[in-house]
Design a protein around this motif. Structure first.
Motif, PDB file in Angstrom:
ATOM      1  N   VAL A  29      15.761  44.318  52.199  1.00 60.32           N
ATOM      2  CA  VAL A  29      17.096  43.942  51.737  1.00 60.32           C
ATOM      3  C   VAL A  29      17.179  44.069  50.217  1.00 60.32           C
ATOM      4  CG1 VAL A  29      18.792  42.074  51.590  1.00 60.32           C
ATOM      5  CG2 VAL A  29      17.528  42.426  53.714  1.00 60.32           C
ATOM      6  N   LEU A  52      20.212  45.782  59.062  1.00 55.63           N
ATOM      7  CA  LEU A  52      19.659  45.684  57.714  1.00 55.63           C
ATOM      8  C   LEU A  52      20.735  46.014  56.678  1.00 55.63           C
ATOM      9  CD1 LEU A  52      17.286  45.439  55.701  1.00 55.63           C
ATOM     10  CD2 LEU A  52      16.900  47.892  56.053  1.00 55.63           C
ATOM     11  N   GLN A  65      23.051  43.118  56.286  1.00 50.35           N
ATOM     12  CA  GLN A  65      22.434  42.040  55.514  1.00 50.35           C
ATOM     13  C   GLN A  65      22.516  42.308  54.017  1.00 50.35           C
ATOM     14  OE1 GLN A  65      18.603  41.770  58.086  1.00 50.35           O
ATOM     15  NE2 GLN A  65      18.726  39.851  56.965  1.00 50.35           N
ATOM     16  N   ALA A  66      22.494  43.575  53.645  1.00 52.72           N
ATOM     17  CA  ALA A  66      22.568  43.950  52.234  1.00 52.72           C
ATOM     18  C   ALA A  66      24.002  44.114  51.749  1.00 52.72           C
ATOM     19  CB  ALA A  66      21.789  45.249  52.011  1.00 52.72           C
TER      20      ALA A  66
END
Length: 350
Positions: A125, A176, A179-180
């Motif tokens: 991340v 992913l 999440q970033a």
């Protein structure tokens, strides 16, 4: 799937300058064209790459009119343990962090490229956050990672590697990105015989949080984890039966063959280690005292019962041609990969 414990960066810095890897390139013409045909109709003018596998795509973007730049993540990185080593992917991933990127460059780009590096990151991340810093306000980030689904479903354990921290499937790669704080603008899957390439084109924007894995994904991983002991025993039994008939040779000495040998406990049954790379010949295989030899040293022998192929499918035709004198004598030529289709494998599906 993600490693809980990771090897220290200094411990895995290559000790030899020629240790480098290759990644697929056949799909990159399409990827480059897709990047240049932006959905907002603003033609990208600049592109920036951060790793060693970005060059083939940067070259294509340059041919399409982009001004390209390369960020050197290694720079003045010190060698590994004891001052010995040649920093590579393990060092690049450690520097792919917001604090380092902020000091390394002030350049921004319409397209930022990062191929086959995120799976090495100890903090994926944070790595995506660092890459986002390099984007122009309306820029896009391209990441490419290997898809782990085929080897997980095939119960193939030679794809595990101390340098890969994350093993993505489509859903977890997208999760992913979310999440970033990155939205998936486009997603492409490019098929490979052993593993597919997952290409995500990402943009800043509102995202819907995704679960890290679906129930099906979790079941695939559970089966992979719980099947290891029985698969290991099946491989040991199969290779032991081949060794009872003669010598067994392992062809292609890379990280997958070393994991195959070590994780499955096959050292007692394999006595010949073969690779036609001159740089590898004479070196000792980890966990053994046996030196690597060229294929020319085995093709005249009559005591080899099997050659186990730990090579890419694209190299297999060439290697099989070299081994033809052995196959004419009855030596079995068997790929080690459980997921390979259309050929006789070392261990058929259980």
């Amino acid at each position: 799937m993600q490693a809980v414990e990771v090897a220290p960066v200094d411990a895995i810095v290559p000790r030899l300058p020629w240790i480098r890897y290759n990644e697929p390139e056949g799909h990159l013409d399409k990827v480059a064209q897709t990047l240049m045909l932006r959905s907002d109709r603003n033609t990208p003018k600049t592109a920036l790459g951060v790793g060693p596998f970005d060059e083939p795509l940067l070259a294509r973007l340059q041919n399409l009119g982009c001004e390209v730049e390369r960020l050197n993540l290694i720079g003045d990185a010190a060698p590994g343990v004891g001052g010995v080593g040649y920093p590579y992917l393990e060092t690049m991933q450690a520097r792919l962090r917001p604090e380092f990127i902020g000091q390394a460059t002030s350049s921004l780009a319409d397209i930022v490229v990062c191929r086959y590096l995120i799976e090495h990151s100890h903090e994926p991340v944070a790595s995506l956050a660092a890459l986002t810093q390099l984007l122009e306000p309306n820029g896009v980030l391209l990441i490419e990672v290997p898809d782990s689904e085929k080897f997980l479903r095939a119960l193939d354990y030679c794809f595990l590697w101390e340098e890969h921290i994350s093993y993505f499937v489509e859903r977890t790669a997208k999760a992913l990105a979310a999440q970033a704080g990155l939205r998936v603008e486009r997603f492409h899957r490019f098929e490979g015989q052993l593993e597919d390439a997952l290409v995500l084109i990402l943009r800043r924007g509102e995202v819907e949080p995704l679960g890290t894995a679906s129930p099906e994904d979790r079941e695939v991983f559970k089966r992979y984890r719980t099947s290891f002991a029985s698969r290991r025993e099946a491989y040991r039994s199969r290779v032991a039966s081949l060794a009872a008939k003669g010598k067994v040779a392992l062809i292609g000495m890379g990280h997958q063959s070393i994991m195959f040998l070590s994780a499955l406990g096959l050292h007692p049954y394999i006595s010949l280690f073969v690779d036609d790379s001159p740089q590898k010949q004479g070196l000792r295989v980890p966990g053994t005292t046996t030196a690597i030899i060229p294929s020319a040293d085995i093709v005249g022998r009559s005591d080899i019962s099997a050659c186990l192929l730990a090579i890419s499918p694209r190299a297999e035709i060439t290697v099989r041609a070299k081994l033809k004198p052995l196959s004419k004598k009855g030596t079995e030529i068997l790929p080690i990969y459980a997921g390979i289709e259309g050929k006789k494998r070392l261990l058929e599906a259980l």
